[in-house]
Enzyme design. Sequence first.
Site, PDB file in Angstrom:
ATOM      1  NE  ARG A 157      -1.650   5.416  -2.306  1.00  0.00           N
ATOM      2  CZ  ARG A 157      -1.941   4.192  -3.213  1.00  0.00           C
ATOM      3  NH1 ARG A 157      -2.872   4.082  -3.857  1.00  0.00           N
ATOM      4  NH2 ARG A 157      -0.883   3.489  -3.457  1.00  0.00           N
ATOM      5  CB  SER A 234       4.479   6.212   0.285  1.00  0.00           C
ATOM      6  OG  SER A 234       4.826   5.205  -0.418  1.00  0.00           O
ATOM      7  CD  GLU A 329       0.748   7.532  -0.052  1.00  0.00           C
ATOM      8  OE1 GLU A 329       1.489   7.868  -0.992  1.00  0.00           O
ATOM      9  OE2 GLU A 329       0.312   6.514   0.297  1.00  0.00           O
TER      10      GLU A 329
END
Length: 337
Positions: A157, A234, A329
């Site tokens: 990510r 998330s 995140e």
Amino acid sequence: MTTTFADLTTMRVGGPIGRLYVPTTIPEAVDLLQRVAATADPLLVMGGGSNLVVGDVGWDGTVIKMATSEFDIDGELLTAAAGVEWDRVVAAAVDAGLAGLEALSGIPGLVGGTPVQNVGAFGTVTSDVLHSLSVYDRQTGQVERWTPDRCGFGSHRQSVFKHSDRWVVLEVTYRLRRGGQSGPIEYAELASRLGIAPGGTAAPSDVREAVLALRRGRAMVLDPDDHDTWSVGSFFINPVLPEVPDSARGCPRYPDVKGVKLTAAWLIERAGFPRGYGTEWGDGTVALSSRHTLAVTNRGGATTSEIMKFAAHIRAGVEARFGIRLNPECDLVNCSF
Ligand SMILES: Cc1cc2nc3c(=O)[nH]c(=O)nc-3n(C[C@H](O)[C@H](O)[C@H](O)COP(=O)(O)OP(=O)(O)OC[C@H]3O[C@@H](n4cnc5c(N)ncnc54)[C@H](O)[C@@H]3O)c2cc1C
């Protein structure tokens, strides 16, 4: 009435916006970016607000919310402006007989967000299909065409866009495959739903339907009537560590360029926070999704500070049990925990 981030984000929290602009073409977006650069006004660029949590104080500056709409398919290259809704792009690719995006069906947000955190699901990540992109450099005021090697993808990510506001994504081109099947489906649950062995392939339209069904089951497709989807997906990123500590030996793990990626959902559950946890916590406005452990959700009427307190509580529990610190995140602006 003043627009707030609660109006524009999927978590539905966050305070007022100073000045809001919603450009509908790329030239209009560039013009706005150049005009803001000539002032001292702080700038926040956003898309669908599905990976963004802003403090209750809001943003006392300019917000550019991308609504740019340019879209083109040329052979196997699909190009879309940052403001195009992501799932419309996936649907258009599948309808046009192009394979490559189908596993990314149903992810909220807009095109511009996809390289920011190298959006991914079911074994596909944006960098697998990224051909090139146009970015506006806020330092030089220039528009540049980039190849993916400039984006800083690699560890889970991560990208150059994630921790810097220097570049604004204007347009993204994806390289897809015309005709034929999806790529190999390694993700066991998806393969099983499609009735194929892991590693097998399927028609992109079938993959899209299967992915949407699985995502709906986990409340990972936006639905205004379903509080389990009032989230940023998330909330915590899967932690990447040089090696697995003894405390987390049983945790599912995956290789990562920086070491080992552990499963945050496993850590949270084993630290004593099951799905739905939190309904009795605080005044009941914040809880984990009842269908996805990683999603912190607004049960209605939550504030950003309540979300932050809850996230800190989950993080402290995981740290106490495993000695592993979870990080968000999503992008936190004017708030922290
Ligand atoms: C229910 C749900 C399910 C989700 N499932 C997934 C999933 O399966 N996989 C996954 O990877 N993510 C998932 N997400 C997270 C989110 O959808 C993605 O990160 C999405 O790409 C964010 O896009 P956005 O347009 O909403 O960005 P925003 O939330 O508006 O912005 C996110 C960040 O990107 C920056 N940004 C946005 N647009 C630009 C631009 N044009 N140029 C530069 N910076 C920009 C913003 O400044 C901010 O820092 C999910 C979210 C929800 C709510």
